[in-house]
Design an enzyme around this catalytic site. Sequence first.
Site, PDB file in Angstrom:
ATOM      1  N   GLU A   1      10.089  -2.365   4.220  1.00 18.28           N
ATOM      2  CA  GLU A   1       9.352  -2.175   2.966  1.00 18.28           C
ATOM      3  C   GLU A   1      10.278  -1.676   1.855  1.00 18.28           C
ATOM      4  OE1 GLU A   1       4.840  -1.103   4.553  1.00 18.28           O
ATOM      5  OE2 GLU A   1       6.304   0.497   4.323  1.00 18.28           O
TER       6      GLU A   1
ATOM      7  N   GLY B   1       0.831  -1.193   0.000  1.00 19.31           N
ATOM      8  CA  GLY B   1       0.000   0.000   0.000  1.00 19.31           C
ATOM      9  C   GLY B   1       0.867   1.244   0.000  1.00 19.31           C
TER      10      GLY B   1
END
Length: 224
Positions: free
Chosen positions: A104, A83
């Site tokens: 991430e 996301g």
Amino acid sequence: MDNLKKQVGIKAAEFVKSGMVVGLGTGSTAAYFVEELGRRIAEEQLEITGVTTSNVTSSQARALGIPLASIDEVDYVDLTVDGADEIDSSLNGIKGGGAALLMEKIVATYSKDYIWIVDESKLSENLGSFKIPVEVIPYGSQQVFKKFEAAGYAPTWRLNEENERLITDMHHFIIDLHISQIKEPEKLAEELDLMGGVVEHGLFNNMVKKVIVAGNEGVRIINK
């Protein structure tokens, strides 16, 4: 809103094929992508290896029966889906609202393909509506904070539920910067990259070429 997140999570899972090493993002939207992969493994005999970006995602993936490997145990990651907290018109983004920005970015950097999945509220012309998380080592972090104050970046410490400084999965602190209208995200990223004590930041510039967006009129794909 949850329905929109689920739509893009399911759509992104269509890009996953058997044999892939797949980066599993973190956050409420990415969780639907991971959930759909678990369903496909159980019902369609999909065979993949997952590389996770947080302890939370690792727990979800294990519960769904998704085989996992460390980023250091694979040659590369075929596709990572995650996301984003805000995306500008050039597909630069801010990530790290879930405090997983370091893992991430590492997984994304070593991925052949990288897709963001969002609802349309995350799109803006310029970045700045969402805070920029900066992950810092504890030693010297107060000095970093003061430097951000002097620069006019309106820093705040990321706190946990006990109102204490949040400690990330990698045992660092997070300082959130509140900067409106970031018209040169690459320049700001370079400044943060060169600052002593900064481990990573939530500016993800020039990293994605595909964003899957859900809105009231359905799902669409933005290609760079």
